[in-house]
Design a protein around this motif. Structure first.
Motif, PDB file in Angstrom:
ATOM      1  N   VAL A 292      30.942  25.098  26.054  1.00 41.32           N
ATOM      2  CA  VAL A 292      31.651  26.208  26.689  1.00 41.32           C
ATOM      3  C   VAL A 292      31.776  25.970  28.186  1.00 41.32           C
ATOM      4  CG1 VAL A 292      31.758  28.707  26.998  1.00 41.32           C
ATOM      5  CG2 VAL A 292      30.632  27.764  24.964  1.00 41.32           C
ATOM      6  N   THR A 293      32.974  26.140  28.686  1.00 41.41           N
ATOM      7  CA  THR A 293      33.211  26.131  30.125  1.00 41.41           C
ATOM      8  C   THR A 293      33.767  27.492  30.519  1.00 41.41           C
ATOM      9  OG1 THR A 293      33.725  23.765  30.170  1.00 41.41           O
ATOM     10  CG2 THR A 293      34.478  25.077  32.030  1.00 41.41           C
ATOM     11  N   VAL A 294      33.145  28.130  31.478  1.00 41.56           N
ATOM     12  CA  VAL A 294      33.605  29.425  31.973  1.00 41.56           C
ATOM     13  C   VAL A 294      34.063  29.260  33.414  1.00 41.56           C
ATOM     14  CG1 VAL A 294      32.979  31.817  32.449  1.00 41.56           C
ATOM     15  CG2 VAL A 294      31.981  30.645  30.488  1.00 41.56           C
ATOM     16  N   ILE A 295      35.275  29.663  33.684  1.00 44.88           N
ATOM     17  CA  ILE A 295      35.819  29.634  35.044  1.00 44.88           C
ATOM     18  C   ILE A 295      36.053  31.075  35.479  1.00 44.88           C
ATOM     19  CG2 ILE A 295      37.670  28.828  36.550  1.00 44.88           C
ATOM     20  CD1 ILE A 295      38.095  26.491  34.688  1.00 44.88           C
ATOM     21  N   THR A 296      35.474  31.451  36.615  1.00 46.07           N
ATOM     22  CA  THR A 296      35.605  32.806  37.140  1.00 46.07           C
ATOM     23  C   THR A 296      36.019  32.754  38.606  1.00 46.07           C
ATOM     24  OG1 THR A 296      33.298  32.933  37.868  1.00 46.07           O
ATOM     25  CG2 THR A 296      33.756  33.581  35.591  1.00 46.07           C
ATOM     26  N   PRO A 297      36.515  33.853  39.145  1.00 50.43           N
ATOM     27  CA  PRO A 297      36.845  33.888  40.575  1.00 50.43           C
ATOM     28  C   PRO A 297      35.611  33.678  41.440  1.00 50.43           C
ATOM     29  CG  PRO A 297      37.853  35.738  39.406  1.00 50.43           C
ATOM     30  CD  PRO A 297      36.881  35.105  38.460  1.00 50.43           C
ATOM     31  N   GLY A 298      35.779  32.889  42.478  1.00 53.12           N
ATOM     32  CA  GLY A 298      34.715  32.682  43.447  1.00 53.12           C
ATOM     33  C   GLY A 298      34.938  33.532  44.680  1.00 53.12           C
ATOM     34  N   PRO A 299      34.127  33.344  45.723  1.00 51.72           N
ATOM     35  CA  PRO A 299      34.224  34.181  46.923  1.00 51.72           C
ATOM     36  C   PRO A 299      35.616  34.211  47.553  1.00 51.72           C
ATOM     37  CG  PRO A 299      32.183  32.944  46.950  1.00 51.72           C
ATOM     38  CD  PRO A 299      32.974  32.425  45.776  1.00 51.72           C
ATOM     39  N   GLU A 300      36.281  33.058  47.620  1.00 48.56           N
ATOM     40  CA  GLU A 300      37.610  33.045  48.225  1.00 48.56           C
ATOM     41  C   GLU A 300      38.611  33.841  47.393  1.00 48.56           C
ATOM     42  OE1 GLU A 300      40.806  29.804  50.103  1.00 48.56           O
ATOM     43  OE2 GLU A 300      38.901  29.125  49.239  1.00 48.56           O
ATOM     44  N   ASP A 301      38.482  33.762  46.080  1.00 48.36           N
ATOM     45  CA  ASP A 301      39.358  34.544  45.204  1.00 48.36           C
ATOM     46  C   ASP A 301      39.069  36.034  45.341  1.00 48.36           C
ATOM     47  OD1 ASP A 301      40.636  32.294  43.616  1.00 48.36           O
ATOM     48  OD2 ASP A 301      38.518  31.918  43.203  1.00 48.36           O
ATOM     49  N   LEU A 302      37.788  36.402  45.398  1.00 46.97           N
ATOM     50  CA  LEU A 302      37.420  37.806  45.491  1.00 46.97           C
ATOM     51  C   LEU A 302      37.966  38.443  46.764  1.00 46.97           C
ATOM     52  CD1 LEU A 302      33.700  37.629  44.291  1.00 46.97           C
ATOM     53  CD2 LEU A 302      35.696  38.392  42.995  1.00 46.97           C
ATOM     54  N   ALA A 303      38.057  37.655  47.823  1.00 44.05           N
ATOM     55  CA  ALA A 303      38.559  38.187  49.089  1.00 44.05           C
ATOM     56  C   ALA A 303      40.014  38.630  48.991  1.00 44.05           C
ATOM     57  CB  ALA A 303      38.404  37.130  50.191  1.00 44.05           C
ATOM     58  N   VAL A 304      40.784  37.995  48.103  1.00 43.13           N
ATOM     59  CA  VAL A 304      42.202  38.368  47.977  1.00 43.13           C
ATOM     60  C   VAL A 304      42.458  39.261  46.763  1.00 43.13           C
ATOM     61  CG1 VAL A 304      43.020  36.344  49.215  1.00 43.13           C
ATOM     62  CG2 VAL A 304      42.739  36.219  46.738  1.00 43.13           C
ATOM     63  N   LEU A 305      41.563  39.247  45.780  1.00 42.46           N
ATOM     64  CA  LEU A 305      41.732  40.107  44.613  1.00 42.46           C
ATOM     65  C   LEU A 305      41.586  41.578  44.965  1.00 42.46           C
ATOM     66  CD1 LEU A 305      39.813  38.104  41.863  1.00 42.46           C
ATOM     67  CD2 LEU A 305      42.176  38.880  41.678  1.00 42.46           C
ATOM     68  N   GLY A 306      40.625  41.903  45.838  1.00 37.19           N
ATOM     69  CA  GLY A 306      40.391  43.297  46.155  1.00 37.19           C
ATOM     70  C   GLY A 306      39.744  44.020  44.992  1.00 37.19           C
ATOM     71  N   VAL A 307      39.739  45.352  45.051  1.00 36.10           N
ATOM     72  CA  VAL A 307      39.094  46.139  44.012  1.00 36.10           C
ATOM     73  C   VAL A 307      40.081  46.750  43.030  1.00 36.10           C
ATOM     74  CG1 VAL A 307      37.103  46.654  45.475  1.00 36.10           C
ATOM     75  CG2 VAL A 307      39.048  48.226  45.441  1.00 36.10           C
ATOM     76  N   ASN A 308      41.362  46.800  43.379  1.00 31.78           N
ATOM     77  CA  ASN A 308      42.375  47.342  42.471  1.00 31.78           C
ATOM     78  C   ASN A 308      43.150  46.191  41.850  1.00 31.78           C
ATOM     79  OD1 ASN A 308      44.359  48.686  41.076  1.00 31.78           O
ATOM     80  ND2 ASN A 308      45.265  49.691  42.866  1.00 31.78           N
ATOM     81  N   LEU A 309      42.772  45.809  40.629  1.00 29.25           N
ATOM     82  CA  LEU A 309      43.396  44.663  39.979  1.00 29.25           C
ATOM     83  C   LEU A 309      44.785  44.975  39.438  1.00 29.25           C
ATOM     84  CD1 LEU A 309      40.334  43.175  38.047  1.00 29.25           C
ATOM     85  CD2 LEU A 309      41.315  42.436  40.227  1.00 29.25           C
ATOM     86  N   MET A 310      45.258  46.194  39.606  1.00 25.75           N
ATOM     87  CA  MET A 310      46.602  46.564  39.159  1.00 25.75           C
ATOM     88  C   MET A 310      47.614  46.589  40.300  1.00 25.75           C
ATOM     89  SD  MET A 310      46.450  46.890  35.910  1.00 25.75           S
ATOM     90  CE  MET A 310      47.929  47.820  35.474  1.00 25.75           C
ATOM     91  N   ASP A 311      47.210  46.204  41.491  1.00 24.27           N
ATOM     92  CA  ASP A 311      48.094  46.242  42.658  1.00 24.27           C
ATOM     93  C   ASP A 311      48.964  44.994  42.711  1.00 24.27           C
ATOM     94  OD1 ASP A 311      49.349  46.507  45.074  1.00 24.27           O
ATOM     95  OD2 ASP A 311      47.525  46.898  46.225  1.00 24.27           O
ATOM     96  N   PRO A 312      50.266  45.090  42.404  1.00 24.26           N
ATOM     97  CA  PRO A 312      51.110  43.889  42.341  1.00 24.26           C
ATOM     98  C   PRO A 312      51.445  43.291  43.699  1.00 24.26           C
ATOM     99  CG  PRO A 312      52.446  45.844  41.994  1.00 24.26           C
ATOM    100  CD  PRO A 312      51.011  46.317  42.069  1.00 24.26           C
ATOM    101  N   ARG A 313      51.152  43.992  44.790  1.00 22.42           N
ATOM    102  CA  ARG A 313      51.533  43.490  46.110  1.00 22.42           C
ATOM    103  C   ARG A 313      50.781  42.222  46.487  1.00 22.42           C
ATOM    104  NH1 ARG A 313      50.478  48.982  49.293  1.00 22.42           N
ATOM    105  NH2 ARG A 313      48.628  48.797  47.941  1.00 22.42           N
ATOM    106  N   ARG A 314      49.608  41.992  45.905  1.00 19.49           N
ATOM    107  CA  ARG A 314      48.812  40.804  46.244  1.00 19.49           C
ATOM    108  C   ARG A 314      48.941  39.712  45.194  1.00 19.49           C
ATOM    109  NH1 ARG A 314      45.238  44.850  46.765  1.00 19.49           N
ATOM    110  NH2 ARG A 314      43.856  44.017  45.145  1.00 19.49           N
ATOM    111  N   ARG A 315      49.878  39.866  44.291  1.00 17.78           N
ATOM    112  CA  ARG A 315      49.980  38.945  43.164  1.00 17.78           C
ATOM    113  C   ARG A 315      50.204  37.503  43.608  1.00 17.78           C
ATOM    114  NH1 ARG A 315      54.648  39.898  38.758  1.00 17.78           N
ATOM    115  NH2 ARG A 315      55.903  39.067  40.456  1.00 17.78           N
ATOM    116  N   THR A 316      51.128  37.287  44.501  1.00 15.93           N
ATOM    117  CA  THR A 316      51.443  35.919  44.931  1.00 15.93           C
ATOM    118  C   THR A 316      50.266  35.297  45.676  1.00 15.93           C
ATOM    119  OG1 THR A 316      53.789  36.474  45.100  1.00 15.93           O
ATOM    120  CG2 THR A 316      53.057  34.486  46.228  1.00 15.93           C
TER     121      THR A 316
END
Length: 342
Positions: A292-316
């Motif tokens: 099994v290999t699990v890939i998850t967001p790291g610190p750099e990803d978390l900084a741009v994901l934010g807390v609202n995962l439904m916000d399309p403005r940060r999609r790109t």
């Protein structure tokens, strides 16, 4: 009696390991992050990503699963996240799958009074997170653009322009995870023994967040987002006969950060709980001999994901960050390691 198995002739090719790709829940931004991770996943897989033996999709992951099984390439899916509909996605006529970052006002009635009552009367019978969704108000949102897109992809896969003669499901073993909103049971459409369903309706059901979207009716029963039961449903693979699994889990984080804002710290606590649940299921699968290999967001990803995962403005921004970070993570992990990585 089956055929006898003798020694493999010298020089004959080894059979390819049976491989699964698990695409987890994560909203609009989770889908963008997973799309950015797909090139990295392809480097780990022993076959083209569209041809893996099994794809399991939950919520946002179900959309990606349907696109892959219907013939969309990774490049086409990346382009779609950038706002360009090309190739298999060109004929869908859809560029946005949600109406915004926040849900419409819900109806003032319980989403599932039966499920809420079951949680109170027999709390051990219903998963606590699932039971709690019965207390949420009934959502008003609809997934018409998503249904139209999956239907168009399904037609593309079979080179048809009309639904006449179109099979209900898609080629390749594909599981779409939902929850029955009456019983609280997990239902995995496409798995042997599951109720019959058409691919577009199954995907819409898997994405029907309780309190936000209307439940999806299939065969007279209401279904909601499979992510309320498990963000990946990795545990469902225990008897699937799979040798190697690659898991994309945008709502978990093996390596996280330490934000200062209270709402971000609260979100990281939720991620930590989800990560523990995920790794527990991964370890159980590894104990059966599955790599099994699990890939998850790291610190750099978390900084741009934010807390609202439904916000399309940060999609790109999420997509472009994931294209860089996930590739580096996968290469560091090596070719199909039996481990969980950030």
């Amino acid at each position: 009696m089956g055929p006898e198995r003798g020694p493999r002739p010298h020089g004959s090719p080894r059979p390819r390991p049976r491989t699964a790709l698990v695409l987890g829940a994560g909203g609009v931004l989770g889908a963008a992050w997973m799309t950015g991770a797909l090139p990295a996943v392809q480097e780990l897989l022993p076959c083209p990503i569209n041809d893996v033996d099994l794809i399991v999709g939950t919520s946002a992951g179900s959309v990606l699963a349907a696109a892959l099984r219907c013939g969309a390439s990774v490049d086409e899916m990346v382009a779609f996240q950038r706002g360009e509909a090309v190739g298999a996605l060109a004929g869908t006529g859809v560029t946005e799958l949600t109406s915004g970052a926040w849900p419409p006002l819900p109806r003032l009635r319980f989403g599932s009074a039966r499920l809420a009552l079951s949680m109170l009367v027999a709390p051990g019978r219903v998963h606590p997170w699932v039971g709690a969704t019965g207390l949420l108000p009934r959502g008003r949102g609809t997934h018409l653009p998503l249904r139209d897109m999956v239907h168009a992809l399904h037609c593309y896969a079979y080179q048809q322009t009309a639904p006449d003669g179109l099979p209900d499901w898609v080629g390749g073993q594909t599981w779409i995870v939902t929850v029955d909103y009456g019983s609280g049971e997990r239902v995995i459409f496409g798995r042997p023994g599951a109720p019959p369903a058409r691919l577009p309706e199954a995907v819409v059901a898997s994405c029907s967040i309780p309190g936000w979207y209307e439940p999806t009716v299939i065969g007279g029963r209401r279904y909601i987002d499979g992510g309320v039961r498990s963000v990946t449903s990795v545990d469902a693979l225990a008897r699937a006969g799979i040798d190697e699994v690659c898991v994309l889990a945008p709502m978990a984080s093996v390596v996280t950060d330490r934000p200062r804002k209270p709402h971000q710290r609260l979100e990281r606590r939720l991620r930590a709980w989800i990560t523990r649940e995920l790794l527990r299921d991964v370890q159980a699968l590894q104990a059966l001999g599955t790599r099994v290999t699990v890939i998850t967001p790291g610190p750099e990803d978390l900084a741009v994901l934010g807390v609202n995962l439904m916000d399309p403005r940060r999609r790109t921004l999420v997509l472009e960050t994931s294209l860089r970070t996930s590739l580096a993570t996968a290469r560091a992990a090596g070719a199909g390691p039996s481990a969980a990585v950030a």
